[in-house]
Design a protein around this motif. Structure first.
Motif, short mmCIF file in Angstrom:
data_model
loop_
_atom_site.label_atom_id
_atom_site.label_comp_id
_atom_site.label_asym_id
_atom_site.label_seq_id
_atom_site.Cartn_x
_atom_site.Cartn_y
_atom_site.Cartn_z
N MET A 1 16.68 -12.53 0.53
CA MET A 1 15.82 -11.67 0.70
C MET A 1 14.74 -12.19 1.81
N ASP A 2 14.69 -11.07 2.53
CA ASP A 2 13.74 -11.43 3.63
C ASP A 2 12.07 -11.39 3.36
N ARG A 3 11.37 -11.89 4.15
CA ARG A 3 9.98 -12.06 4.01
C ARG A 3 9.23 -10.76 3.60
N TYR A 4 9.56 -9.89 4.45
CA TYR A 4 8.97 -8.44 4.31
C TYR A 4 9.27 -7.81 2.91
N SER A 5 10.56 -7.89 2.46
CA SER A 5 11.04 -7.35 1.40
C SER A 5 10.30 -7.93 0.12
N PHE A 6 10.25 -9.44 0.32
CA PHE A 6 9.71 -9.97 -0.57
C PHE A 6 8.16 -9.84 -1.12
N LEU A 7 7.34 -9.77 0.12
CA LEU A 7 6.10 -9.24 -0.06
C LEU A 7 5.82 -7.59 -0.29
N ARG A 8 6.63 -7.03 0.19
CA ARG A 8 6.63 -5.54 -0.38
C ARG A 8 6.71 -5.62 -1.92
N GLU A 9 7.64 -6.01 -2.39
CA GLU A 9 7.89 -6.14 -3.83
C GLU A 9 6.81 -6.74 -4.49
N LEU A 10 6.00 -7.86 -4.12
CA LEU A 10 5.10 -8.51 -4.61
C LEU A 10 3.62 -7.55 -4.78
N ALA A 11 3.55 -6.61 -3.39
CA ALA A 11 2.36 -5.80 -3.47
C ALA A 11 2.44 -4.77 -4.26
N ASP A 12 3.60 -4.26 -4.33
CA ASP A 12 3.93 -3.03 -5.01
C ASP A 12 3.91 -3.46 -6.86
N SER A 13 3.88 -4.63 -7.24
CA SER A 13 3.92 -4.73 -8.52
C SER A 13 2.68 -5.61 -8.93
N TRP A 14 2.71 -7.03 -8.61
CA TRP A 14 1.52 -7.90 -8.93
C TRP A 14 0.43 -7.55 -8.54
N LEU A 19 -5.18 -5.49 -8.78
CA LEU A 19 -6.32 -4.81 -8.19
C LEU A 19 -6.89 -3.62 -9.19
N VAL A 20 -5.64 -3.07 -10.01
CA VAL A 20 -6.13 -2.32 -11.08
C VAL A 20 -7.13 -3.17 -12.39
N VAL A 21 -6.72 -4.31 -12.54
CA VAL A 21 -7.51 -5.08 -13.63
C VAL A 21 -8.78 -5.29 -12.89
N PHE A 22 -8.67 -5.70 -11.77
CA PHE A 22 -10.12 -6.14 -11.12
C PHE A 22 -11.04 -4.68 -10.99
N PHE A 23 -10.58 -3.73 -10.75
CA PHE A 23 -11.07 -2.35 -10.83
C PHE A 23 -12.00 -2.19 -12.04
N LEU A 24 -11.21 -2.37 -12.91
CA LEU A 24 -11.62 -1.91 -14.29
C LEU A 24 -12.37 -2.82 -14.85
N GLY A 25 -12.38 -4.18 -14.70
CA GLY A 25 -13.27 -5.01 -14.99
C GLY A 25 -14.65 -4.90 -14.27
N THR A 26 -14.53 -4.45 -12.97
CA THR A 26 -15.82 -4.04 -12.34
C THR A 26 -16.68 -3.04 -13.05
N ILE A 27 -15.86 -1.95 -13.49
CA ILE A 27 -16.46 -0.86 -13.97
C ILE A 27 -16.99 -1.05 -15.30
N VAL A 28 -16.33 -1.86 -16.27
CA VAL A 28 -16.80 -2.27 -17.46
C VAL A 28 -17.99 -3.21 -17.20
#
Length: 62
Positions: A1-14, A19-28
């Motif tokens: 797997m090349d670097r771009y694909s790995f980083l793309r999958e990482l950004a799309d999931s974890w 970022l969603v958890v951080f946003f919700l934590g900020t709101i709370v």
């Protein structure tokens, strides 16, 4: 797997989940119980010297 694909999958999931958890934590954090006096103090801080201008040597009263 090349670097771009790995980083793309990482950004799309974890990273998206993080970022969603951080946003919700900020709101709370902003709407937590007991924070109303802090927010009110910050909002009204610009009106503390409304009756007379603050002198150059005068400190803020907390």
């Amino acid at each position: 797997m090349d670097r771009y694909s790995f980083l793309r999958e990482l950004a799309d999931s974890w990273v998206l989940l993080l970022l969603v958890v951080f946003f919700l934590g900020t709101i709370v954090f902003a709407f937590r119980p007991g924070s109303r006096p802090l927010h009110r103090d910050a909002a009204e801080s610009i009106f503390r010297n409304e009756t007379k201008p603050a002198s150059a040597g005068e400190k803020e009263v907390e």
